[in-house]
Structures are given as C-alpha cells and as structure tokens.
Scaffold this motif. Structure first.
Motif, mmCIF file in Angstrom:
data_model
loop_
_atom_site.group_PDB
_atom_site.id
_atom_site.type_symbol
_atom_site.label_atom_id
_atom_site.label_comp_id
_atom_site.label_asym_id
_atom_site.label_seq_id
_atom_site.Cartn_x
_atom_site.Cartn_y
_atom_site.Cartn_z
ATOM 1 N N GLU A 44 9.376 -4.082 -0.152
ATOM 2 C CA GLU A 44 9.627 -2.838 -0.883
ATOM 3 C C GLU A 44 8.318 -2.212 -1.358
ATOM 4 O OE1 GLU A 44 13.896 -3.007 -3.020
ATOM 5 O OE2 GLU A 44 12.556 -4.650 -3.554
ATOM 6 N N GLN A 45 7.378 -3.044 -1.790
ATOM 7 C CA GLN A 45 6.068 -2.508 -2.175
ATOM 8 C C GLN A 45 5.398 -1.817 -0.987
ATOM 9 O OE1 GLN A 45 3.477 -5.052 -4.636
ATOM 10 N NE2 GLN A 45 5.230 -6.424 -4.937
ATOM 11 N N ASP A 46 5.446 -2.454 0.167
ATOM 12 C CA ASP A 46 4.864 -1.847 1.371
ATOM 13 C C ASP A 46 5.560 -0.533 1.703
ATOM 14 O OD1 ASP A 46 2.986 -3.831 1.792
ATOM 15 O OD2 ASP A 46 4.275 -5.012 3.122
ATOM 16 N N TYR A 47 6.880 -0.529 1.575
ATOM 17 C CA TYR A 47 7.652 0.685 1.864
ATOM 18 C C TYR A 47 7.204 1.847 0.973
ATOM 19 C CZ TYR A 47 11.679 3.862 1.993
ATOM 20 O OH TYR A 47 12.475 4.980 2.094
ATOM 21 N N LEU A 48 7.090 1.596 -0.328
ATOM 22 C CA LEU A 48 6.714 2.663 -1.261
ATOM 23 C C LEU A 48 5.266 3.101 -1.068
ATOM 24 C CD1 LEU A 48 8.516 1.308 -4.459
ATOM 25 C CD2 LEU A 48 9.177 3.298 -3.091
ATOM 26 N N VAL A 49 4.382 2.140 -0.835
ATOM 27 C CA VAL A 49 2.974 2.466 -0.594
ATOM 28 C C VAL A 49 2.832 3.320 0.669
ATOM 29 C CG1 VAL A 49 0.798 1.439 0.188
ATOM 30 C CG2 VAL A 49 1.926 0.557 -1.861
ATOM 31 N N ASN A 50 3.496 2.920 1.742
ATOM 32 C CA ASN A 50 3.401 3.656 3.008
ATOM 33 C C ASN A 50 4.062 5.025 2.909
ATOM 34 O OD1 ASN A 50 2.055 1.496 4.197
ATOM 35 N ND2 ASN A 50 3.946 0.557 4.967
ATOM 36 N N PHE A 51 5.182 5.094 2.202
ATOM 37 C CA PHE A 51 5.894 6.356 2.006
ATOM 38 C C PHE A 51 4.978 7.350 1.292
ATOM 39 C CE2 PHE A 51 10.536 7.770 1.173
ATOM 40 C CZ PHE A 51 10.201 9.114 1.218
ATOM 41 N N ALA A 52 4.412 6.939 0.159
ATOM 42 C CA ALA A 52 3.542 7.837 -0.610
ATOM 43 C C ALA A 52 2.298 8.219 0.176
ATOM 44 C CB ALA A 52 3.163 7.179 -1.930
ATOM 45 N N SER A 53 1.799 7.298 0.997
ATOM 46 C CA SER A 53 0.571 7.568 1.768
ATOM 47 C C SER A 53 0.787 8.610 2.856
ATOM 48 C CB SER A 53 0.057 6.265 2.398
ATOM 49 O OG SER A 53 -0.355 5.359 1.388
ATOM 50 N N GLN A 54 2.033 8.893 3.198
ATOM 51 C CA GLN A 54 2.309 9.967 4.151
ATOM 52 C C GLN A 54 2.016 11.338 3.535
ATOM 53 O OE1 GLN A 54 6.329 9.603 5.680
ATOM 54 N NE2 GLN A 54 6.134 7.371 5.814
ATOM 55 N N TYR A 55 1.904 11.378 2.208
ATOM 56 C CA TYR A 55 1.692 12.641 1.504
ATOM 57 C C TYR A 55 0.319 12.733 0.854
ATOM 58 C CZ TYR A 55 6.555 14.054 2.116
ATOM 59 O OH TYR A 55 7.753 14.455 2.664
ATOM 60 N N PHE A 56 -0.114 11.663 0.201
ATOM 61 C CA PHE A 56 -1.387 11.727 -0.519
ATOM 62 C C PHE A 56 -2.569 11.648 0.447
ATOM 63 C CE2 PHE A 56 1.225 10.104 -4.154
ATOM 64 C CZ PHE A 56 1.030 11.202 -4.979
ATOM 65 N N ALA A 57 -3.589 12.455 0.162
ATOM 66 C CA ALA A 57 -4.774 12.481 1.025
ATOM 67 C C ALA A 57 -5.492 11.136 1.015
ATOM 68 C CB ALA A 57 -5.715 13.595 0.574
ATOM 69 N N LYS A 58 -5.531 10.487 -0.127
ATOM 70 C CA LYS A 58 -6.144 9.165 -0.226
ATOM 71 C C LYS A 58 -5.056 8.118 -0.088
ATOM 72 C CE LYS A 58 -8.953 6.209 -3.230
ATOM 73 N NZ LYS A 58 -9.596 6.085 -4.572
ATOM 74 N N PRO A 59 -5.018 7.376 1.005
ATOM 75 C CA PRO A 59 -3.932 6.414 1.221
ATOM 76 C C PRO A 59 -3.916 5.331 0.140
ATOM 77 C CG PRO A 59 -5.191 6.772 3.237
ATOM 78 C CD PRO A 59 -5.976 7.407 2.122
ATOM 79 N N LEU A 60 -2.717 4.847 -0.139
ATOM 80 C CA LEU A 60 -2.548 3.746 -1.085
ATOM 81 C C LEU A 60 -2.452 2.429 -0.339
ATOM 82 C CD1 LEU A 60 0.208 5.304 -3.374
ATOM 83 C CD2 LEU A 60 -2.197 5.025 -3.940
ATOM 84 N N SER A 61 -2.716 1.351 -1.045
ATOM 85 C CA SER A 61 -2.531 0.018 -0.480
ATOM 86 C C SER A 61 -1.871 -0.867 -1.530
ATOM 87 C CB SER A 61 -3.869 -0.585 -0.042
ATOM 88 O OG SER A 61 -4.612 -1.011 -1.182
ATOM 89 N N ARG A 62 -1.426 -2.037 -1.119
ATOM 90 C CA ARG A 62 -0.820 -2.971 -2.061
ATOM 91 C C ARG A 62 -1.794 -3.353 -3.166
ATOM 92 N NH1 ARG A 62 2.806 -6.610 0.422
ATOM 93 N NH2 ARG A 62 2.372 -8.091 -1.256
ATOM 94 N N ASP A 63 -3.087 -3.290 -2.885
ATOM 95 C CA ASP A 63 -4.085 -3.644 -3.897
ATOM 96 C C ASP A 63 -4.081 -2.670 -5.069
ATOM 97 O OD1 ASP A 63 -4.880 -5.800 -2.381
ATOM 98 O OD2 ASP A 63 -6.541 -4.730 -1.420
ATOM 99 N N ASP A 64 -3.536 -1.464 -4.867
ATOM 100 C CA ASP A 64 -3.490 -0.464 -5.937
ATOM 101 C C ASP A 64 -2.367 -0.750 -6.936
ATOM 102 O OD1 ASP A 64 -5.597 1.273 -5.005
ATOM 103 O OD2 ASP A 64 -4.246 1.876 -3.388
ATOM 104 N N VAL A 65 -1.412 -1.562 -6.552
ATOM 105 C CA VAL A 65 -0.238 -1.803 -7.392
ATOM 106 C C VAL A 65 -0.615 -2.719 -8.554
ATOM 107 C CG1 VAL A 65 2.106 -2.724 -7.471
ATOM 108 C CG2 VAL A 65 1.307 -1.491 -5.429
ATOM 109 N N ILE A 66 -0.431 -2.229 -9.785
ATOM 110 C CA ILE A 66 -0.777 -3.021 -10.962
ATOM 111 C C ILE A 66 0.462 -3.570 -11.683
ATOM 112 C CG2 ILE A 66 -2.991 -1.889 -11.329
ATOM 113 C CD1 ILE A 66 -1.705 -0.146 -13.422
#
Length: 536
Positions: free
Chosen positions: A316-338
């Motif tokens: 689920e974390q991967d799903y949300l990170v990848n989903f948001a990265s389709q929109y944000f210019a700076k991609p997210l990764s699991r390492d960003d999750v606090i």
C-alpha cells in the motif's frame, strides 16, 4: 457489582457513531450509558482522511442522496466546530490524455453510448460532476468550483509540467478523533455516562430490558448494567457483537475495507489540497498536514477481520508513493514516508464486486422482538450527525415521546464562535499569553477553541505551565485533558487528541506517557467527576 437502575439506552462503541448518538439522545432527555472497550476513537474514527466532504467520486456510483446529505452537512458541522474544522480548496489536475480502468456505473453508461470514451473521464464529465457537487448541497460559506491555470498559479509549481489546467472546488478539513471526543464531552455534560476501556462481555436480552455485563480494563472489575434498549455501534465489530456478544441470529453483516495513509515531509507551500485521479480508476488526496507535513491517501482493500489490527502494508505504501509520483514533479519514494496509519471502514455488505464500489450509505436496523435492539452498519464521518438523527427516529419507535431534532446549529465545546473569527481568536490568545510561540497559539486554538483559555488558566510565564515535554506540550495541558477528555496514556494524547507524535522523539513520547500514567490523583479525580456527572 450491579447497576440496578434501568437506563433508557446502553450504547456499545465509542467511535463517531456511538458518541454522536449518545450526544443526541442525552440532549433529548434520555438516560444514556456508553461503553468503549478502548480509548474513544481508537479505531476507524481516528483513521480517516480527516475530511468533511460530500464524496465527489460517489457521484460516479449515482449515490446522489448520500452526496447531497453530506454536502449539506459540511457547513452545518463547520459552523458547530470552527476550531477543529475549516474550509479547504481542492485542486483536481486534468490532462486530456489521462486514461482510467473504471468500472463505475457512469463509466459503463459512457462506454455504452460513447464507446470512443472508454477509459476516459473527459473534461466535460468532470465539469458536470463538479456542477452537481456545487448544486446538490446548500453553500453559504464555501465558494464554488473554478478553473485554475497551473502554468501561472502556485498550485502548479509542485506538479509535472504536462499539467496545465485544473479544476478547484471546496470541502472541509476536520480533526476526526477530536470530533469524537467533543461529542462524548457534550453527551456527558447532558447527563450521559461515558465509560472508556470498558468491554461488553455479554448482553442478555429479556422481554422488557437488557442486562449487560461489562469489564473495566483498568481495575479488572466486572459490573452489570440494565437498559430498556441497546444500540450496537461497534463499527468493525458490529456484526461480531450482534451474533456473539448479543447472541442474535442475523444475516446482516459488514464488509471490512482497509484505508491506509502515508505522511511525508511537506511537499508544497500553499494551503490547498490535491485530488489526484489514478489509472486504476481510484482517487487519492495529498493534503497539507500539521503545518510541516503532507498526508497522502487513501487505499481501498478488503480486510480479513476486525481482530486483525490494520496496518499500511509495504504494498500500500508503494501504491500511494507511485500514485502521487505520477503527478508531482519530484518523485516520492518509500524513504520519504515518516509515518503511516490505517483504519477499517465497516461498510454495509451490499454484495458489491470490489471494496471501492461498496456502498458508503449507512443502514440502521431495529429489532423489537424482545427488548429493542438498534444496529448501526456503515456510515461516514461527514454524515454522522444525520445518522444520529436517523438513529433517534428509530429509537423513538421503541421509546415513544422523544423531542425533535436539536443538534443542527448547536456548537461543540469550545466552538461557539463564527467560522471567520479563528484568526481573531488566535491573535487574542497570543495577546493574553504573550510568552507562547506563534505555533503554540495556532495549535491551541485549533485544538480547544474558546477552551484554550481554560487550558492555560492563570499562567503568566512559561514556568507556570509546568513541565515542558517538547512540541509546546506542557504539564498544564496534560492535566486538563486527563481531567476532561478521558486521556489515560501517552498514545491517547499524542495519536488521537493531537498528532504531536510527529514532533517528538522516543524519549519525549515516553515522558508524556509516564506523566499521564503516573498521575493517580488526577486520574482518580477525573473518574470521580465522570461518575458524578452520570449520577446527576
């Protein structure tokens, strides 16, 4: 021990539905006892996406009644609790090449009559949906839909350059767990007996009343309560309670759907929220959170059983990170999750093909074969007050002579001020307590509203507030929530009454927990006060 007094209502469940019904019933003069096996809002009601919203995506499922009721409720609730709820604008980016794997009734209809539209949500369809969203509910405070040029608007800066256009509409933020506590406090002030960490072990149904056996997890003692009517508002446990604890034969059940969220460092500097559409037909939000963070969610996944604690899985974390990265210019990764959190929505089982498609409508069933029993299935936080009114209408069939609806327009504790006066109140608090930081004044108003002055009392300097635990938490605030908000552990305060766990390290969190647990005199005084209110 045995409580031989027969109360009118015994409510199982200290989530938003149970506490909302308790408040409404107590305000109509009914004697009410509520039992919650853990802390208030310890399950679904503290794990929402924190929104009072109509549910824009539910329009695709033709759930117009639900959406209309929720849209009207947004402003009713906002006016009653302007400290813990506030207006928010939602930015919905659009690109003509977007495609969706969508199996909604709207998508099927579109594919039937316009087969070339398969897999699309065209701009005109989104405009139509937003027109309905603006029109179905009454708006007095919230502005309507507008179009945003992402090439010039600040909302476009964090997004990929391909997004040139967006639609912007209104909904509201709400501090979900605080909403539950405020309902419980108002119910208690109107005479309800609110028992936390009290598990219902068994309920025996007789011809004219219920005998309910409970266990106090703090003391280990058991007791009997007697009530004319029982309300099963057990949330994810509603079906298990119905069949096992209450011993009733019923085919009705719930579909448990897990919704997970992630929290990352702040991704943008403006105060608006993003509404993102996914290629799988789902949507997620990216929301400004606790000033320095961004909340992203939610997922929809079937959950095995209420006894399994919900967790945001790595998938689920991967799903949300990848989903948001389709929109944000700076991609997210699991390492960003606090931080992550997950809750289970107890949706009425209507046989839908997927968790996403399962109805968000609430269903109330009244059984009067012996002493009356009301079961609460489903519901959403935005319509909790209307659910409570519907529940009282059912209760009135079994306990006739009730007064009419009363909760609309009646403020919650600390919320008796106009929506537009939040900034004015914050400035006054800063003036009255000049030693507070700007963040502390904002936080205290948003948590307690007019009661912030009661929390701070006669303090003239920081040392008057007692021990400083970090993140603007002081002993005086902890003393107040112990006395008034059923706080018994550090987790109660740091994860539910506030979200200050995000700002403390492990040692600081342990210090808060130790202070609360090692304060027997204050805990005892709080219990005695609650008992006194209930007896009155």
């Amino acid at each position: 021990m045995s409580d031989t007094k027969i109360t009118d209502l015994f409510i199982i469940g200290g989530g938003i539905n149970g506490c909302g019904i308790a408040r409404d019933a107590a305000g109509r003069g009914l004697s009410v006892t509520l039992a919650e096996m853990n802390d208030l809002a310890s399950a679904t009601s503290s794990a929402s996406t924190k929104l009072f919203h109509g549910g824009l995506r539910y329009l695709e499922y033709f759930e117009f009644r639900l959406v209309r009721e929720a849209l009207i409720e947004r402003e009713v609730l906002l006016k009653a609790m302007p400290h813990i709820s506030w207006p928010m604008r939602f930015v919905l980016p659009f690109h003509k090449d977007m495609r969706f794997d969508n199996d909604t009734p709207t998508s099927k209809l579109l594919t039937t009559f316009m087969p070339w539209m398969k897999g699309r949500r065209p701009a005109w369809l989104i405009r139509l949906g937003l027109f309905l969203y603006d029109s179905l509910g009454k708006r007095g405070i919230l502005p309507g839909t507008s179009t945003v040029d992402l090439t010039t608007d600040v909302a476009g800066r964090p997004l990929k350059s391909k997004f040139k256009k967006a639609f912007e509409y209104s909904d509201c933020w709400v501090e979900d767990a605080r909403l539950v506590v405020l309902n419980a406090r108002d119910a208690q002030a109107r005479g309800a007996n609110i028992m936390t960490r009290t598990e219902v072990l068994h309920a025996e149904r007789r011809a004219d009343h219920w005998v309910i056996t409970v266990k106090d997890h703090a003391s280990g003692e058991t007791a009997e309560h007697h009530a004319k009517m029982l309300v099963n508002a057990g949330g994810p446990w509603v079906a298990d309670l119905l069949r096992q604890t209450l011993g009733q034969n019923s085919r009705e059940t719930v579909r448990l759907v897990r919704g997970s969220h992630i929290v990352v460092p702040k991704l943008f500097d403006h105060g608006r929220c993003y509404f993102f559409q996914g290629t799988d037909g789902r949507i997620i939000f990216a929301i400004p959170y606790e000033e320095d963070f961004t909340l992203i969610g939610t997922t929809d996944a079937d959950h095995p059983d209420p006894g399994t604690a919900p967790e945001c899985t790595p998938e689920e974390q991967d799903y949300l990170v990848n989903f948001a990265s389709q929109y944000f210019a700076k991609p997210l990764s699991r390492d960003d999750v606090i931080w992550t959190y997950s809750g289970v929505r107890p949706l009425y089982d209507d046989g839908a093909s997927s968790a996403t498609a399962a109805t968000r409508e609430y269903v109330l069933t009244l059984d009067q074969t012996q002493a009356p029993l009301l079961n609460v299935f489903g519901g959403k936080i935005t319509t909790y007050r209307k659910l409570a009114e519907s529940a009282l209408a059912k209760i009135g069939e079994a306990l006739p002579g009730l007064s009419g609806n009363w909760t609309a327009g009646v403020p919650m504790p600390g919320g008796d001020f106009p929506v537009e006066d939040v900034a004015k109140l914050t400035a006054k608090l800063a003036s009255d307590y000049p030693f507070l930081s700007a963040y502390a004044t904002r936080r205290l108003i948003r948590a307690y509203g007019l009661e912030a002055w009661e929390v701070l009392g006669d303090a003239k300097a920081p040392e008057d507030l007692g021990q400083d635990f970090g993140a603007t938490i002081t002993a005086r605030e902890l003393d107040w929530v112990i006395r008034n908000e059923w706080v018994r552990t550090g987790e109660d305060f740091l994860l539910r009454r506030t979200k200050l766990n995000l700002r403390l390290d492990a040692a600081q969190r342990a210090a808060v927990d130790a202070y609360i647990r090692n304060n027997p005199a204050l805990l005892s005084a709080a219990e005695n006060r609650a008992a006194s209110v209930a007896q009155t």
